[in-house]
Design a protein around this motif. Structure first.
Motif, PDB file in Angstrom:
ATOM      1  N   PRO A 249       0.790  -1.239   0.000  1.00 25.49           N
ATOM      2  CA  PRO A 249       0.000   0.000   0.000  1.00 25.49           C
ATOM      3  C   PRO A 249       0.821   1.287   0.000  1.00 25.49           C
ATOM      4  O   PRO A 249       0.300   2.363  -0.274  1.00 25.49           O
ATOM      5  CB  PRO A 249      -0.804  -0.121   1.299  1.00 25.49           C
ATOM      6  CG  PRO A 249       0.090  -0.901   2.206  1.00 25.49           C
ATOM      7  CD  PRO A 249       0.805  -1.890   1.330  1.00 25.49           C
ATOM      8  N   ASP A 250       2.123   1.189   0.316  1.00 25.26           N
ATOM      9  CA  ASP A 250       2.940   2.407   0.392  1.00 25.26           C
ATOM     10  C   ASP A 250       4.139   2.380  -0.545  1.00 25.26           C
ATOM     11  O   ASP A 250       4.984   3.268  -0.492  1.00 25.26           O
ATOM     12  CB  ASP A 250       3.435   2.615   1.836  1.00 25.26           C
ATOM     13  CG  ASP A 250       2.284   2.722   2.824  1.00 25.26           C
ATOM     14  OD1 ASP A 250       1.354   3.504   2.542  1.00 25.26           O
ATOM     15  OD2 ASP A 250       2.311   2.026   3.853  1.00 25.26           O
ATOM     16  N   ALA A 251       4.241   1.351  -1.377  1.00 25.47           N
ATOM     17  CA  ALA A 251       5.347   1.242  -2.333  1.00 25.47           C
ATOM     18  C   ALA A 251       4.815   0.587  -3.600  1.00 25.47           C
ATOM     19  O   ALA A 251       3.936  -0.276  -3.539  1.00 25.47           O
ATOM     20  CB  ALA A 251       6.485   0.414  -1.737  1.00 25.47           C
ATOM     21  N   TRP A 252       5.373   1.005  -4.752  1.00 25.43           N
ATOM     22  CA  TRP A 252       4.818   0.576  -6.031  1.00 25.43           C
ATOM     23  C   TRP A 252       5.908   0.404  -7.074  1.00 25.43           C
ATOM     24  O   TRP A 252       6.937   1.071  -7.017  1.00 25.43           O
ATOM     25  CB  TRP A 252       3.833   1.637  -6.557  1.00 25.43           C
ATOM     26  CG  TRP A 252       2.892   2.142  -5.526  1.00 25.43           C
ATOM     27  CD1 TRP A 252       3.092   3.183  -4.649  1.00 25.43           C
ATOM     28  CD2 TRP A 252       1.595   1.625  -5.239  1.00 25.43           C
ATOM     29  NE1 TRP A 252       1.999   3.333  -3.842  1.00 25.43           N
ATOM     30  CE2 TRP A 252       1.057   2.397  -4.178  1.00 25.43           C
ATOM     31  CE3 TRP A 252       0.831   0.603  -5.781  1.00 25.43           C
ATOM     32  CZ2 TRP A 252      -0.200   2.160  -3.652  1.00 25.43           C
ATOM     33  CZ3 TRP A 252      -0.428   0.357  -5.263  1.00 25.43           C
ATOM     34  CH2 TRP A 252      -0.932   1.141  -4.200  1.00 25.43           C
ATOM     35  N   ASP A 253       5.641  -0.477  -8.050  1.00 26.77           N
ATOM     36  CA  ASP A 253       6.345  -0.353  -9.312  1.00 26.77           C
ATOM     37  C   ASP A 253       5.312   0.179 -10.305  1.00 26.77           C
ATOM     38  O   ASP A 253       4.151   0.422  -9.947  1.00 26.77           O
ATOM     39  CB  ASP A 253       7.008  -1.666  -9.760  1.00 26.77           C
ATOM     40  CG  ASP A 253       6.012  -2.764 -10.141  1.00 26.77           C
ATOM     41  OD1 ASP A 253       4.793  -2.499 -10.164  1.00 26.77           O
ATOM     42  OD2 ASP A 253       6.455  -3.883 -10.414  1.00 26.77           O
ATOM     43  N   CYS A 254       5.716   0.382 -11.564  1.00 24.83           N
ATOM     44  CA  CYS A 254       4.828   1.107 -12.486  1.00 24.83           C
ATOM     45  C   CYS A 254       3.501   0.380 -12.714  1.00 24.83           C
ATOM     46  O   CYS A 254       2.421   0.970 -12.586  1.00 24.83           O
ATOM     47  CB  CYS A 254       5.539   1.389 -13.801  1.00 24.83           C
ATOM     48  SG  CYS A 254       5.912  -0.080 -14.811  1.00 24.83           S
ATOM     49  N   SER A 255       3.555  -0.915 -13.034  1.00 24.59           N
ATOM     50  CA  SER A 255       2.314  -1.637 -13.335  1.00 24.59           C
ATOM     51  C   SER A 255       1.534  -1.992 -12.073  1.00 24.59           C
ATOM     52  O   SER A 255       0.318  -2.188 -12.122  1.00 24.59           O
ATOM     53  CB  SER A 255       2.620  -2.900 -14.144  1.00 24.59           C
ATOM     54  OG  SER A 255       3.550  -3.728 -13.483  1.00 24.59           O
ATOM     55  N   GLY A 256       2.237  -2.052 -10.935  1.00 21.86           N
ATOM     56  CA  GLY A 256       1.532  -2.275  -9.673  1.00 21.86           C
ATOM     57  C   GLY A 256       0.646  -1.094  -9.329  1.00 21.86           C
ATOM     58  O   GLY A 256      -0.492  -1.255  -8.851  1.00 21.86           O
ATOM     59  N   LEU A 257       1.126   0.126  -9.599  1.00 32.25           N
ATOM     60  CA  LEU A 257       0.342   1.331  -9.317  1.00 32.25           C
ATOM     61  C   LEU A 257      -0.880   1.414 -10.229  1.00 32.25           C
ATOM     62  O   LEU A 257      -2.002   1.663  -9.761  1.00 32.25           O
ATOM     63  CB  LEU A 257       1.223   2.571  -9.511  1.00 32.25           C
ATOM     64  CG  LEU A 257       0.513   3.923  -9.354  1.00 32.25           C
ATOM     65  CD1 LEU A 257      -0.040   4.093  -7.947  1.00 32.25           C
ATOM     66  CD2 LEU A 257       1.463   5.070  -9.694  1.00 32.25           C
ATOM     67  N   THR A 258      -0.696   1.197 -11.529  1.00 30.97           N
ATOM     68  CA  THR A 258      -1.836   1.299 -12.447  1.00 30.97           C
ATOM     69  C   THR A 258      -2.846   0.174 -12.213  1.00 30.97           C
ATOM     70  O   THR A 258      -4.053   0.375 -12.336  1.00 30.97           O
ATOM     71  CB  THR A 258      -1.353   1.276 -13.911  1.00 30.97           C
ATOM     72  OG1 THR A 258      -0.513   0.133 -14.117  1.00 30.97           O
ATOM     73  CG2 THR A 258      -0.566   2.539 -14.240  1.00 30.97           C
ATOM     74  N   MET A 259      -2.341  -1.008 -11.871  1.00 29.87           N
ATOM     75  CA  MET A 259      -3.244  -2.124 -11.570  1.00 29.87           C
ATOM     76  C   MET A 259      -4.146  -1.796 -10.386  1.00 29.87           C
ATOM     77  O   MET A 259      -5.374  -1.984 -10.439  1.00 29.87           O
ATOM     78  CB  MET A 259      -2.431  -3.391 -11.257  1.00 29.87           C
ATOM     79  CG  MET A 259      -3.282  -4.584 -10.810  1.00 29.87           C
ATOM     80  SD  MET A 259      -2.293  -6.025 -10.322  1.00 29.87           S
ATOM     81  CE  MET A 259      -1.624  -5.454  -8.727  1.00 29.87           C
ATOM     82  N   MET A 260      -3.551  -1.267  -9.302  1.00 28.22           N
ATOM     83  CA  MET A 260      -4.338  -0.991  -8.102  1.00 28.22           C
ATOM     84  C   MET A 260      -5.231   0.237  -8.272  1.00 28.22           C
ATOM     85  O   MET A 260      -6.313   0.311  -7.690  1.00 28.22           O
ATOM     86  CB  MET A 260      -3.409  -0.810  -6.907  1.00 28.22           C
ATOM     87  CG  MET A 260      -2.635  -2.077  -6.533  1.00 28.22           C
ATOM     88  SD  MET A 260      -3.704  -3.517  -6.232  1.00 28.22           S
ATOM     89  CE  MET A 260      -4.531  -3.002  -4.731  1.00 28.22           C
ATOM     90  N   ALA A 261      -4.794   1.202  -9.087  1.00 29.79           N
ATOM     91  CA  ALA A 261      -5.635   2.375  -9.342  1.00 29.79           C
ATOM     92  C   ALA A 261      -6.927   1.950 -10.017  1.00 29.79           C
ATOM     93  O   ALA A 261      -8.032   2.372  -9.628  1.00 29.79           O
ATOM     94  CB  ALA A 261      -4.873   3.381 -10.208  1.00 29.79           C
ATOM     95  N   TRP A 262      -6.813   1.080 -11.027  1.00 29.61           N
ATOM     96  CA  TRP A 262      -8.026   0.648 -11.719  1.00 29.61           C
ATOM     97  C   TRP A 262      -8.796  -0.409 -10.940  1.00 29.61           C
ATOM     98  O   TRP A 262     -10.009  -0.545 -11.101  1.00 29.61           O
ATOM     99  CB  TRP A 262      -7.688   0.180 -13.139  1.00 29.61           C
ATOM    100  CG  TRP A 262      -7.769   1.338 -14.087  1.00 29.61           C
ATOM    101  CD1 TRP A 262      -6.756   2.071 -14.601  1.00 29.61           C
ATOM    102  CD2 TRP A 262      -8.975   1.934 -14.587  1.00 29.61           C
ATOM    103  NE1 TRP A 262      -7.229   3.086 -15.385  1.00 29.61           N
ATOM    104  CE2 TRP A 262      -8.601   3.015 -15.399  1.00 29.61           C
ATOM    105  CE3 TRP A 262     -10.329   1.654 -14.427  1.00 29.61           C
ATOM    106  CZ2 TRP A 262      -9.526   3.826 -16.059  1.00 29.61           C
ATOM    107  CZ3 TRP A 262     -11.256   2.454 -15.081  1.00 29.61           C
ATOM    108  CH2 TRP A 262     -10.856   3.521 -15.885  1.00 29.61           C
ATOM    109  N   ARG A 263      -8.124  -1.140 -10.058  1.00 36.33           N
ATOM    110  CA  ARG A 263      -8.863  -2.057  -9.179  1.00 36.33           C
ATOM    111  C   ARG A 263      -9.781  -1.263  -8.255  1.00 36.33           C
ATOM    112  O   ARG A 263     -10.880  -1.701  -7.945  1.00 36.33           O
ATOM    113  CB  ARG A 263      -7.896  -2.908  -8.353  1.00 36.33           C
ATOM    114  CG  ARG A 263      -8.611  -3.916  -7.454  1.00 36.33           C
ATOM    115  CD  ARG A 263      -7.642  -4.798  -6.703  1.00 36.33           C
ATOM    116  NE  ARG A 263      -6.878  -5.651  -7.604  1.00 36.33           N
ATOM    117  CZ  ARG A 263      -5.987  -6.550  -7.189  1.00 36.33           C
ATOM    118  NH1 ARG A 263      -5.736  -6.689  -5.895  1.00 36.33           N
ATOM    119  NH2 ARG A 263      -5.343  -7.298  -8.074  1.00 36.33           N
ATOM    120  N   GLU A 264      -9.309  -0.097  -7.826  1.00 36.99           N
ATOM    121  CA  GLU A 264     -10.144   0.785  -7.000  1.00 36.99           C
ATOM    122  C   GLU A 264     -11.414   1.176  -7.739  1.00 36.99           C
ATOM    123  O   GLU A 264     -12.458   1.429  -7.134  1.00 36.99           O
ATOM    124  CB  GLU A 264      -9.330   2.041  -6.633  1.00 36.99           C
ATOM    125  CG  GLU A 264     -10.028   2.994  -5.688  1.00 36.99           C
ATOM    126  CD  GLU A 264     -10.081   2.479  -4.262  1.00 36.99           C
ATOM    127  OE1 GLU A 264     -10.772   3.105  -3.438  1.00 36.99           O
ATOM    128  OE2 GLU A 264      -9.436   1.449  -3.962  1.00 36.99           O
TER     129      GLU A 264
END
Length: 338
Positions: A249-264
């Motif tokens: 929840p407090d650290a990301w790589d590029c595709s991890g961030l976009t994946m979780m943004a759209w999961r939201e």
């Protein structure tokens, strides 16, 4: 001819002088062979580090791909294992059900060859010799056929399970290789940065920072509620650390961030920039609206979420944090709308 004798007292001095000269030569030679690396300027350090970070990100995305493939292979293996176990139980039950007349037939000697085929290692051989069932009653023949069919399915499931297990092992090896590549490139980048002076490192970091406040002030409102949720999620992560293969929840790589943004926003995406590009509708650069995913490099190895006004939010590299910056910062590869 009278030879003059070298004064005895000079010998130790000459020996000492020779030793000193040898030591000087040795030290000089050593100094010449172990020269310090030339000092880098900030621009050259940035160039080298950006190359290494890009290579590390390529390996990170390959690692993410392999991790997805590993989960799929493990799932396939588990399913075939369960199916084979169930099939094994069914075969045992069916063989037990025909046991009574099988034993009688064996004692009578009339169906010995048929029953050998039924319980042989090659169940298909039984069905190929179907004419040997003529001596059985319809009910007995049906029971034996069920045993053979069940055994054939069991063999197929066991073979599939073995293949899936081999795939699991192959993906685990791939993961190890890509992890080693990531760590090697990041270590090399740290070595480059360590050659900078403290002042140069401060310059390096200042050049990488951006002030999001002025950029965020005039961003357009996303066109859909889902896109708004995805963009809002990404913006809330500004300042978070970059960690390869991380997804919050407090650290990301590029595709991890976009994946979780759209999961939201209720959309499921894989943790892979390459696979995310294969999901959703392709859009051109001129069609971009907030919430779209934008991709970079060839082959694709970086993804970010577009937020409007030519800007994106992304997790860049280990030296930087989640930030907002122009989409023109990297070589363009395409865009999709989840």
């Amino acid at each position: 001819m009278i030879r003059r004798r070298r004064p005895r007292g000079l010998r130790p001095l000459l020996a000492a002088g020779a030793a000193s000269a040898a030591a000087v030569v040795a030290v000089t030679g050593l100094t010449g062979s172990v020269r310090a690396e030339p000092q880098l300027d900030v621009a050259e350090a940035r160039r080298q580090v950006e190359i290494l970070y890009h290579q590390a990100e390529q390996a990170t995305e390959r690692y993410n791909d392999a991790r997805i493939s590993l989960r799929e292979a493990e799932g396939n293996f588990d399913r075939t294992q369960r199916r084979a176990a169930s099939q094994q139980a069914e075969v045992a039950a069916l063989q037990s059900s025909v046991g009574a007349f099988a034993a009688a037939a064996y004692r009578n000697g009339g169906l010995d060859r048929t029953l050998q085929l039924v319980f042989a290692d090659d169940p298909d051989a039984f069905l190929e010799r179907a004419t040997s069932l003529d001596a059985l009653t319809t009910r007995e023949a049906a029971s034996l056929r069920k045993v053979v069919e069940a055994r054939r399915e069991l063999v197929a499931d066991q073979t599939a399970a073995a293949q899936h297990l081999a795939a699991v092992e192959a993906q685990r090896k791939t993961l190890a290789v890509e992890k080693s590549q990531v760590e090697q490139k990041l270590r090399a980048a740290r070595e480059v940065l360590n050659r900078l002076t403290a002042r140069q490192q401060s310059q390096f970091d200042r050049a990488s920072r951006s002030d999001p406040r002025t950029m965020l002030a005039s961003l357009p409102i996303p066109e859909t509620a889902r896109a708004a949720k995805a963009v809002d999620f990404a913006i809330k992560q500004l300042g978070d650390r970059y960690v390869w293969a991380a997804a919050g929840p407090d650290a990301w790589d590029c595709s991890g961030l976009t994946m979780m943004a759209w999961r939201e926003a209720g959309v499921s995406l894989p943790h892979s920039s390459r696979l995310q590009f294969q999901t959703g509708r392709k859009v051109s650069r001129a069609e971009l609206i907030p919430g779209d995913l934008v991709y970079f490099y060839s082959p694709i190895s970086h993804v970010a979420i577009y937020v409007g006004n030519g800007l994106m939010v992304d997790a860049p590299n280990p030296r930087d944090r989640v930030k907002i910056r122009p989409v023109t910062d990297m070589p363009w590869a395409g865009a999709t709308r989840p």
